[in-house]
Write an enzyme that holds these catalytic residues in place. Structure first.
Site, PDB file in Angstrom:
ATOM      1  CG  HIS A 156      56.915  99.610  81.292  1.00  0.00           C
ATOM      2  ND1 HIS A 156      56.543 100.151  82.510  1.00  0.00           N
ATOM      3  CD2 HIS A 156      56.362  98.379  81.257  1.00  0.00           C
ATOM      4  CE1 HIS A 156      55.779  99.277  83.169  1.00  0.00           C
ATOM      5  NE2 HIS A 156      55.664  98.196  82.439  1.00  0.00           N
TER       6      HIS A 156
ATOM      7  N   GLY B 297      59.967  91.978  78.122  1.00  0.00           N
ATOM      8  CA  GLY B 297      61.071  92.060  79.085  1.00  0.00           C
ATOM      9  C   GLY B 297      61.469  90.689  79.617  1.00  0.00           C
TER      10      GLY B 297
ATOM     11  CE  LYS C  31      59.971  92.079  87.626  1.00  0.00           C
ATOM     12  NZ  LYS C  31      58.659  92.624  87.426  1.00  0.00           N
TER      13      LYS C  31
HETATM   14  P1  AMP Z   1      53.895  95.019  82.685  1.00  0.00           P
HETATM   15  O1  AMP Z   1      53.416  96.404  82.455  1.00  0.00           O
HETATM   16  O2  AMP Z   1      54.401  94.769  84.069  1.00  0.00           O
HETATM   17  O3  AMP Z   1      52.918  93.972  82.203  1.00  0.00           O
HETATM   18  O4  AMP Z   1      55.194  94.844  81.775  1.00  0.00           O
HETATM   19  C1  AMP Z   1      55.156  95.113  80.398  1.00  0.00           C
HETATM   20  C2  AMP Z   1      56.440  94.653  79.771  1.00  0.00           C
HETATM   21  O5  AMP Z   1      57.543  95.326  80.380  1.00  0.00           O
HETATM   22  C3  AMP Z   1      56.683  93.147  79.940  1.00  0.00           C
HETATM   23  O6  AMP Z   1      57.263  92.631  78.741  1.00  0.00           O
HETATM   24  C4  AMP Z   1      57.670  93.112  81.088  1.00  0.00           C
HETATM   25  O7  AMP Z   1      58.502  91.964  81.075  1.00  0.00           O
HETATM   26  C5  AMP Z   1      58.480  94.369  80.830  1.00  0.00           C
HETATM   27  N1  AMP Z   1      59.145  94.827  82.052  1.00  0.00           N
HETATM   28  C6  AMP Z   1      58.572  95.051  83.265  1.00  0.00           C
HETATM   29  N2  AMP Z   1      59.505  95.405  84.171  1.00  0.00           N
HETATM   30  C7  AMP Z   1      60.695  95.394  83.525  1.00  0.00           C
HETATM   31  C8  AMP Z   1      62.048  95.660  83.921  1.00  0.00           C
HETATM   32  N3  AMP Z   1      62.361  96.000  85.166  1.00  0.00           N
HETATM   33  N4  AMP Z   1      63.024  95.555  82.988  1.00  0.00           N
HETATM   34  C9  AMP Z   1      62.717  95.193  81.713  1.00  0.00           C
HETATM   35  N5  AMP Z   1      61.459  94.939  81.276  1.00  0.00           N
HETATM   36  C10 AMP Z   1      60.466  95.023  82.170  1.00  0.00           C
END
Ligand code: AMP
Length: 287
Positions: free
Chosen positions: A37, A147, A149
């Protein structure tokens, strides 16, 4: 750093920034922040004058029986990490603020949501698209950073932005990994020590796939087979999907002769993890 909890207050703050000619960068998250994040925050920082981070565990993107109620949360820790990373405002709305009594609208992005997480988590991307559109209207960003990801999610949001003529730019940041290659995720906190160790196979199998492709292997079946074999060797792993899809349409492909995403979702115990690798045959680069 401001903490903003209502849509009205968020819109007011962003309107003021816009009137001063400031560029707003936005990073939507579900909190329990990690370096993945924060890397997106740094990208937003480099592209804008104000950075807004949202922390909202969106109930409509979870299916019944998924991990909504046990999703990890620690707002105080997130607040400290966000402040350190140079976030200007955290948007942290409640469920009743986002979905007041009588809420009836949703956004469905067709086709691109049919496979991978779209088929294993019915309704998931409708929840994601709807909440992102609402967040965009609250935060009024010039640029939003997602991300790689969640590659399918980023593609769905790009499609929605294009289709609905939203006046903002979508940027994606690379996957940030632990030293053993496991993609960082808030859900990694659920893993037992054995599951955590075995989960490194996800990245190992993607690296093996990359090696095969670099040696000239073009068959998606062969690539998928090798990945499946490697994952099946881990006792706590249960494959949800291993798929090779077109990098734009997210439809399965049989050969890796155009930009493709090798995507996988695997349960370790009760925890479902995803990972992927983008392959571009022309430049021979992957990410
Ligand atoms: P989340 O809180 O899991 O919904 O993720 C929020 C944002 O962070 C989304 O755009 C994800 O793709 C990104 N994200 C989560 N994990 C990673 C990671 N390991 N590397 C890069 N971006 C990430």
């Amino acid at each position: 750093m401001k903490i903003i909890r209502t849509v009205g207050e968020m819109q007011g703050a962003s309107e003021q920034d816009r009137m001063q000619g400031l560029r707003i960068g936005f990073v939507p998250t579900m909190g329990f922040l990690h370096e993945g994040h924060l890397s997106l925050v740094r990208i937003a920082r480099s592209l804008s004058d104000r950075v807004v981070l949202s922390i909202y565990v969106n109930p409509t993107q979870f299916s019944p029986g998924e991990d909504l109620s046990r999703y990890p949360r620690d707002f105080e820790r997130d607040e400290a990490l966000a402040a350190d990373a140079g976030v200007d405002a955290i948007f942290h709305p409640s469920d009743s603020e986002m979905y007041p009594e009588g809420f009836r609208t949703s956004v469905r992005v067709r086709e691109i949501t049919e496979h991978l997480c779209g088929s294993s988590r019915p309704g998931h991307f409708e929840g994601v698209a709807t909440v992102c559109l609402k967040l965009f209207h609250a935060v009024k960003p010039h640029v939003a950073v997602f991300g790689q990801k969640d590659a399918q999610q980023a593609a769905v949001i790009r499609r929605m932005v294009k289709d609905l003529d939203l006046d903002l730019e979508i940027v994606t940041g690379p996957i940030v990994r632990e030293p053993d290659g496991l993609a960082m995720s808030s859900r990694n906190a659920y893993l037992s020590p054995v599951e955590r160790k075995q989960a490194a196979v996800l990245h190992e199998s993607l690296k093996t796939a990359e090696g095969l492709i670099r040696k000239g292997e073009m068959s998606a079946e062969v690539i998928k087979g090798r990945i499946q074999d490697m994952i099946a060797g881990k006792s706590s792993a249960r494959i949800d999907y291993v798929e090779v899809v077109d990098a734009e349409s997210f439809k399965p492909v049989s050969r890796l002769d155009s930009p493709a995403v090798i995507a996988l979702a695997v349960f370790f115990g009760k925890t479902r993890l995803i990972d992927n690798m983008l392959w571009r045959p022309v430049t021979g680069t992957s990410r």
